[in-house]
Design an enzyme around this catalytic site. Structure first.
Site, mmCIF file in Angstrom:
data_model
loop_
_atom_site.group_PDB
_atom_site.id
_atom_site.type_symbol
_atom_site.label_atom_id
_atom_site.label_comp_id
_atom_site.label_asym_id
_atom_site.label_seq_id
_atom_site.Cartn_x
_atom_site.Cartn_y
_atom_site.Cartn_z
ATOM 1 N N GLY A 1 0.724 -1.071 -0.031
ATOM 2 C CA GLY A 1 -0.064 0.121 0.007
ATOM 3 C C GLY A 1 1.078 1.311 -0.066
ATOM 4 C CD GLN B 1 3.442 5.841 2.692
ATOM 5 O OE1 GLN B 1 2.498 5.373 2.317
ATOM 6 N NE2 GLN B 1 4.792 5.291 2.930
ATOM 7 C CB CYS C 1 5.850 2.081 7.050
ATOM 8 S SG CYS C 1 5.217 3.779 6.302
ATOM 9 C CG LEU C 2 6.755 1.447 0.762
ATOM 10 C CD1 LEU C 2 6.408 1.759 -0.583
ATOM 11 C CD2 LEU C 2 7.736 0.335 1.074
ATOM 12 C CG HIS D 1 0.026 1.142 7.575
ATOM 13 N ND1 HIS D 1 1.217 0.570 8.424
ATOM 14 C CD2 HIS D 1 0.685 2.087 6.633
ATOM 15 C CE1 HIS D 1 2.109 1.196 7.986
ATOM 16 N NE2 HIS D 1 1.920 1.956 6.821
ATOM 17 C CD GLU D 2 -0.960 2.536 3.051
ATOM 18 O OE1 GLU D 2 -0.543 3.753 2.998
ATOM 19 O OE2 GLU D 2 0.000 1.608 3.068
ATOM 20 C CG HIS E 1 0.687 6.615 5.744
ATOM 21 N ND1 HIS E 1 1.752 7.101 6.283
ATOM 22 C CD2 HIS E 1 0.924 5.200 5.500
ATOM 23 C CE1 HIS E 1 2.833 6.282 6.262
ATOM 24 N NE2 HIS E 1 2.272 5.304 5.953
HETATM 25 ZN ZN ZN Z 1 3.206 3.453 5.632
#
Ligand code: ZN
Length: 177
Positions: free
Chosen positions: A46, A51, A93-94, A135-136, A139
């Site tokens: 995701g 991000q 997480c990226l 999670h997204e 964000h």
């Molecule tokens: Zn993340």
């Protein structure tokens, strides 16, 4: 085509709640392809708009990486309207490379969002996809998963986070689609 830049922990962009998506430009699908390219490049499932520096409320996910019967999907202006059960599992997480911690999330959720055609959708997800969505959505509200772990666990990764933030804090400029 250059890969979009991933904004890292420490960037103020990641701490600001995103803005509701209004009208989208015609080249929006092409921008999404660029987001998918970054996500696959970093082995993510995701990726939220902020991000990659876009302060708008949408994210992409590819659940087929987890379950071949599912597919990739875009969630525009998502809202979790119901949640049930609690399950604890490891997340990464990226924007926080190299950090993996267990996080408590609802097991099952109902999400209201718009797809790429901008029609409203209401759908239930459970298990791993539900975790990705939570999670997204976090964000998009300016919340990172490391804020959902205990202060003790957080203290163990504090120096790692500080190192990542060295670059993240320089990523102060949002980008436009
Ligand atoms: Zn993340």
């Amino acid at each position: 085509m250059n890969l979009l830049e991933v904004y890292l922990y420490g960037s103020p962009i990641l701490k600001r709640p995103t803005m509701k998506v209004g009208e989208l430009p015609d080249h929006f699908p092409r921008f999404l392809e660029r987001m998918y390219a970054v996500m696959y490049n970093d082995d993510g499932i995701g990726l939220s708009a902020n991000q990659v520096g876009v302060e708008q409320c949408f994210f992409i996910a590819d659940f087929s990486l987890h379950d071949e019967n599912m597919q990739r999907e875009i969630f525009i202006n998502p809202e979790i309207v119901e949640s049930q059960g609690i399950v604890t599992q490891e997340e990464g997480c990226l924007s926080i490379p190299g950090v993996h911690e267990k996080v408590k999330r609802a097991y099952k959720i109902k999400v209201r969002y718009e797809g790429l055609d901008r029609n409203p959708v209401e759908k239930e997800f459970e298990g791993f996809p539900a975790r990705v969505i939570q999670h997204e959505v976090d964000h998009l509200n300016g919340i990172l998963f490391v804020e959902r772990i205990s202060p003790l666990k957080r203290s163990f990764i504090e120096s790692k986070l500080r190192r990542i933030a060295e670059k993240g804090k320089t990523q102060t400029e949002p980008i436009k689609i």
